[in-house]
Design a protein around this motif. Structure first.
Motif, mmCIF file in Angstrom:
data_model
loop_
_atom_site.group_PDB
_atom_site.id
_atom_site.type_symbol
_atom_site.label_atom_id
_atom_site.label_comp_id
_atom_site.label_asym_id
_atom_site.label_seq_id
_atom_site.Cartn_x
_atom_site.Cartn_y
_atom_site.Cartn_z
ATOM 1 N N GLU A 163 0.816 -1.261 -0.039
ATOM 2 C CA GLU A 163 -0.086 0.114 0.165
ATOM 3 C C GLU A 163 0.771 1.617 0.007
ATOM 4 N N LYS A 164 2.050 1.414 0.976
ATOM 5 C CA LYS A 164 3.128 2.139 0.861
ATOM 6 C C LYS A 164 3.462 1.997 -0.334
ATOM 7 N N SER A 190 1.325 4.499 -3.625
ATOM 8 C CA SER A 190 0.592 5.484 -2.622
ATOM 9 C C SER A 190 2.070 6.324 -2.498
ATOM 10 N N GLY A 202 1.665 9.421 -6.138
ATOM 11 C CA GLY A 202 1.953 10.556 -5.317
ATOM 12 C C GLY A 202 3.590 11.257 -5.904
#
Length: 429
Positions: free
Chosen positions: A340-341, A344, A348
């Protein structure tokens, strides 16, 4: 160019087309013409070639108005067996430019053979041939250097090679010289390892099992402790020798070996694979930056590296279709958090400033963001904001894993739509 041998072949040109209808095939055939004869209006022009034998550089065939030539060869047939034993394996390069595709192909690299892609496409014979190529590359490496079997010889120079002296030496030989000067790069080794493991997961291939057993044994004695508590993989395979070097950390190395270990464990439960998959994943997750990305030891961030890490994590989250899972292995909480990180962080980092991950306008991954374009060799350039097939391919799989995991298909659809529009590869709604 098609390398072939013509054993007394006969082509009846006058029997297959009305007068005035001609197709000229722009191909070259390197052939030993054992009494080959062309009758009628078809013709061949033959010259001697420095490699020996005779070289057919024009073959003109009369054809019917429909243009169909599937019935061209009568019961005598055209007996054309491939001269180069690895004809059909993937050549080095296929590039698109503003002027269209670049026709130059180069020799065959072990690191670019991907049997599972062909297997999943239903091309089982081609897939098996690519796997046999990798097994032979492993055998030659071990024999040439009196080494433990594991790594692959990097380059095969085929018969149909435009400039063998520059790109690989003599034709029909294994070596290290190729158009990409980085043939010692460990990524070429680990990509082929992961591809072999995926193919084994899909098919249970004996060739793949042998290659993988050798690799697992080889790596188990050559993955070293890191002073920081992690693990060090060989980063360079020294040319023309069996020597290896540990010069730097690169996240794709860890990730590709993890993928191989997971595929093999799923299929046969190899305990060494379970051990190293977990150790290397834990090491990777410990190196993840606050922004979610995984840098090299130099601090540089490459997008195909991120894709390989995402694919390894996505395997645990979603599994992979088409193979046999005899031994379960699933993601833990730390794996989910890292995945998930990472996504993201990638989303981003859209834009054109370092670390550039995705182009702002179309969400396509950039290979890297350089200050200026980089010339890697005579025929290979990497633009300062270019995309590459390896970056798009690895992150397309990550985008699909994200869609399956989260239900958000935006990223995957944008990339798939681009590929369909530009290349006509597939259609998605």
């Amino acid at each position: 160019m098609l390398g072939c041998e013509l054993y007394g072949s006969v082509l009846y040109g006058s029997q297959i087309a009305p007068p005035g209808v001609v197709i000229v095939a722009a191909w070259s055939v390197e052939a030993d013409l054992y009494g080959a004869v062309v009758y009628g209006t078809a013709r061949m022009e033959v010259e001697h070639h420095e490699l020996g034998g005779r070289y057919v550089y024009v073959l003109q065939i009369d054809a019917p108005p429909t243009g169909k030539i599937d019935w061209l060869f009568d019961d005598v047939m055209l007996d054309a067996s491939v001269l180069d034993e690895w004809d059909g394996c993937v050549r080095f390069s296929y590039q698109w430019t503003e002027q269209g595709p670049v026709l130059w192909r180069g020799p065959m690299y072990s690191g670019y053979q991907c049997p599972p892609a062909w297997e999943l496409a239903g091309e089982h014979e081609i897939a098996a041939k690519l796997m046999a190529f990798l097994r032979k590359a492993q055998e030659v490496y071990a024999e040439r250097y009196a080494a433990d079997p594991g790594p692959f010889m990097p380059v095969w120079v085929p018969l149909a090679q435009e400039n063998p002296a520059e790109y690989g030496g003599e034709v029909r030989t294994w070596g290290w010289a190729g158009p990409d000067v980085n043939t010692n790069w460990a990524g070429f080794q680990y990509r082929a390892l992961a591809a072999s493991a995926h193919y084994y997961y899909l098919t249970g291939s004996a060739d793949a099992r042998t290659v993988l057993d050798n690799w697992v044994s080889w790596l188990s004695t050559r993955i070293l402790d890191d002073v920081a508590g992690g693990w060090r993989l060989p980063s360079d395979f020294v040319k023309n020798s069996a020597s290896i070097e540990y010069n730097y950390f690169s996240p794709d190395f860890h990730a590709l070996v993890v993928q191989a270990m997971i595929f093999k464990y799923w299929r046969d439960g190899d305990p060494a694979c379970l051990l190293w998959a977990r150790r290397l994943l834990d090491d990777l997750e410990g190196r993840q930056r606050d922004d979610g990305l995984f840098p090299m030891s130099s601090g540089e961030v490459y997008l195909f590296h991120q894709g390989e890490v995402g694919k390894a994590l996505g395997m645990l989250l979603n599994g992979r279709t088409g193979g046999i899972v005899a031994y379960e292995l699933r993601a833990g909480p730390g794996d989910r958090a890292a995945f998930e990180k990472l996504v993201s962080g990638l989303l981003g980092a859209r834009g054109r400033a370092k670390p550039c991950a995705l182009d702002f306008d179309d969400w396509l991954p950039l290979h890297h963001f350089y200050d200026v374009a980089q010339q890697l060799s005579e025929k290979i350039w990497v633009g300062n904001t270019c995309g590459t097939s390896e970056g798009i391919g690895s992150l397309l799989m990550l985008a699909l894993d994200w869609a399956l995991y989260s239900g958000d298909k935006t990223w995957f659809k944008k990339m798939a739509r681009f590929l369909n529009q530009e290349l006509g590869l597939f259609v998605t709604d």
